[in-house]
Design an enzyme around this catalytic site. Structure first.
Site, PDB file in Angstrom:
ATOM      1  N   GLY A  68       0.701  -1.323   0.011  1.00 40.22           N
ATOM      2  CA  GLY A  68       0.116  -0.144  -0.146  1.00 40.22           C
ATOM      3  C   GLY A  68       0.879   1.192  -0.073  1.00 40.22           C
ATOM      4  N   HIS A  69       2.083   1.265   0.920  1.00 42.71           N
ATOM      5  CA  HIS A  69       2.791   2.416   0.915  1.00 42.71           C
ATOM      6  C   HIS A  69       3.523   2.452  -0.431  1.00 42.71           C
ATOM      7  CE1 HIS A  69       2.896   1.352   5.395  1.00 42.71           C
ATOM      8  NE2 HIS A  69       2.700   2.649   5.224  1.00 42.71           N
ATOM      9  N   SER A  88      -0.119  -2.331   8.167  1.00 44.70           N
ATOM     10  CA  SER A  88       1.119  -2.615   8.689  1.00 44.70           C
ATOM     11  C   SER A  88       0.522  -3.544   9.885  1.00 44.70           C
ATOM     12  CB  SER A  88       1.857  -1.527   9.385  1.00 44.70           C
ATOM     13  OG  SER A  88       2.136  -0.771   8.501  1.00 44.70           O
ATOM     14  N   ARG A  89      -0.562  -3.594  10.279  1.00 44.29           N
ATOM     15  CA  ARG A  89      -1.177  -4.419  11.469  1.00 44.29           C
ATOM     16  C   ARG A  89      -1.501  -5.514  11.211  1.00 44.29           C
ATOM     17  NH1 ARG A  89      -2.964   1.081  13.320  1.00 44.29           N
ATOM     18  NH2 ARG A  89      -2.320   1.158  15.437  1.00 44.29           N
ATOM     19  N   GLN A 114      -0.017  10.138  18.447  1.00 48.85           N
ATOM     20  CA  GLN A 114      -1.275   9.645  17.929  1.00 48.85           C
ATOM     21  C   GLN A 114      -1.607   8.156  18.560  1.00 48.85           C
ATOM     22  OE1 GLN A 114       0.563   9.640  13.859  1.00 48.85           O
ATOM     23  NE2 GLN A 114      -1.001   7.890  13.504  1.00 48.85           N
ATOM     24  N   ASP A 137      -7.311   5.158   5.270  1.00 45.56           N
ATOM     25  CA  ASP A 137      -7.704   6.057   6.484  1.00 45.56           C
ATOM     26  C   ASP A 137      -8.394   7.185   5.948  1.00 45.56           C
ATOM     27  OD1 ASP A 137      -5.754   4.377   8.249  1.00 45.56           O
ATOM     28  OD2 ASP A 137      -4.198   5.202   6.924  1.00 45.56           O
TER      29      ASP A 137
HETATM   30  O1  PAF Z   1      -1.276   6.918   8.110  1.00 48.97           O
HETATM   31  C1  PAF Z   1      -0.229   7.158   8.943  1.00 48.97           C
HETATM   32  O2  PAF Z   1       0.768   6.271   8.745  1.00 48.97           O
HETATM   33  C2  PAF Z   1       0.218   8.083   9.751  1.00 48.97           C
HETATM   34  O3  PAF Z   1      -1.183   8.455  10.631  1.00 48.97           O
HETATM   35  C3  PAF Z   1       0.648   9.403   9.237  1.00 48.97           C
HETATM   36  C4  PAF Z   1      -0.154  10.089   8.148  1.00 48.97           C
HETATM   37  C5  PAF Z   1       2.098   8.923   8.852  1.00 48.97           C
HETATM   38  C6  PAF Z   1       0.921  10.449  10.686  1.00 48.97           C
HETATM   39  O4  PAF Z   1       1.933   9.895  11.592  1.00 48.97           O
END
Ligand code: PAF
Length: 283
Positions: free
Chosen positions: A35-36, A185-186, A60, A149
Site C-alpha cells: 500500500g505504501h 502494517s497491523r 497519535q 484512512d
Molecule cells: O497514516 C499514517 O501512517 C500516519 O497516521 C501518518 C499520516 C504518517 C501520521 O503519523
C-alpha cells in the site's frame, strides 16, 4: 541513490541540495507494505523529488501497548524506498520531533467526532499535529495519503484548507489482498486463523455497498445487513455510514456516502471503508 537523514536540519539541508521541480511527500510510520509502495510509485510518477518520512508518532497512539507493539523495520523500509527511487528518507527520532512535549497541537473539530474518534481519544490531534510539522519541515508541493484512512484524510484536507497550508493532498485508492483485506502494517500481527477472519470487514462493507447499489436508502437497514456478515469471533467496534467530507452519520442515503468500520480480530484492531454512490433515482 536514496539519501537518509534523522535530523530536521539535515533534512532541510539535503532537500535544499536535491529539491527540484515538484516535491512530493509520503508520510508513513514505516513497516512499509505494498500500500505504501503504491503511494510512493504515484508520487514518483508525479514529482521530481520524492521524500518519504518514517516516524512512529507517539502523539497519535491512545494505547501505550499499541505503540510498543507497532511493527518497526527501518532497514527493510530503506531498501523498499531505495528500490522505488525515493530521493530522501526522513526518519527522525522522537526527541528530534518532540524535544519537549508540544503545547501547540492541531485540533480539527467535528470531523473526529464519529468513527475512530471516540474510540481513540487524542488520535487525530496527534495525526494532524505531526502531519503539519512534517509539512513545515519538508515543505512539499504534494502529499500522498491512502484512502484506507479516510477519516484521517478528511481531517488533513480540512486542516490544510482551514490553515492555508500550500500543499495538494493526493488520495490514493486502498490496496487489497485477493480476498479484499486492506493492506495495513497491523496485518503482520494476525495469526493464520485471525488472518482468515480479518477479510470479513471487507465482506461487510461490500454487503453495504451492494445494498446501496440495489437502492436501499435507510442507513439503519444497510448497516444491519452489513453487520450480519461478521462472524461471531469478530468484535465489532463500529460500522457507520457517513457523509464523505465531514464524516457525520447519515440516516437517509441520498448522495455519496462512506461506509466505514473498525473490528477487533483477537488483539488486533483493523479499519476499512468504501465510498458508495447510490444510483440516480429512476435508473
Ligand atoms: O497514516 C499514517 O501512517 C500516519 O497516521 C501518518 C499520516 C504518517 C501520521 O503519523
Amino acid at each position: 541513490m536514496t539519501a537518509l537523514t534523522d535530523s530536521i536540519a539535515g533534512g532541510r539541508e539535503k532537500l535544499a541540495a536535491c529539491r527540484s521541480g515538484t516535491v512530493g511527500l509520503v508520510p508513513t510510520m514505516g513497516a512499509l507494505h505494498a500500500g505504501h509502495a503504491r503511494l510512493i510509485e504515484i508520487a514518483r510518477g508525479e514529482c521530481q523529488t520524492v521524500v518519504v518520512s518514517i516516524f512512529v508518532n507517539p502523539l497519535q497512539f491512545d494505547r501505550p501497548s499499541d505503540l510498543e507493539r507497532y511493527p518497526r523495520s527501518l532497514q527493510r523500509d530503506l531498501e523498499v524506498c531505495s528500490s522505488l527511487s525515493v530521493d530522501l528518507v526522513f526518519a527522525p527520532t522522537e526527541r528530534e520531533v518532540y524535544p519537549v512535549p508540544p503545547l501547540c497541537t492541531v485540533e480539527v473539530a467535528r470531523l473526529g467526532d464519529h468513527l475512530c474518534g471516540p474510540y481513540r481519544p487524542g488520535h487525530f490531534r496527534g495525526v494532524a499535529t505531526v502531519v503539519l510539522k512534517l509539512f513545515d519541515i519538508v515543505q512539499p508541493d504534494r502529499a500522498y495519503f491512502g484512502e484506507k484512512d479516510a477519516q484521517q484524510l478528511a481531517i488533513i484536507r480540512r486542516m490544510v484548507s482551514d490553515l492555508n497550508v500550500p500543499v495538494a493532498i493526493v488520495e490514493v485508492p486502498t490496496v487489497r489482498e485477493p480476498d479484499g483485506l486492506a493492506l495495513s502494517s497491523r496485518n503482520q500481527r494476525l495469526s493464520e486463523n485471525e488472518r482468515l477472519l480479518a477479510s470479513s470487514l471487507y465482506q461487510a462493507l461490500r454487503e453495504a455497498a451492494d445494498q446501496i447499489a440495489a437502492g436501499v436508502r435507510d442507513a439503519r437497514v444497510v448497516k444491519q445487513a452489513a453487520v450480519g456478515k461478521l462472524p461471531g469471533q469478530i468484535r465489532l467496534e463500529y460500522l457507520e455510514i457517513v457523509d464523505p467530507d465531514e464524516m457525520q452519520p447519515v440516516d437517509h442515503i441520498d448522495g455519496a456516502v462512506r461506509v466505514a468500520g473498525a473490528i477487533w480480530v483477537g488483539s488486533t484492531r483493523l479499519i476499512d471503508n468504501l465510498l458508495c454512490v447510490p444510483p440516480e433515482k429512476g435508473h
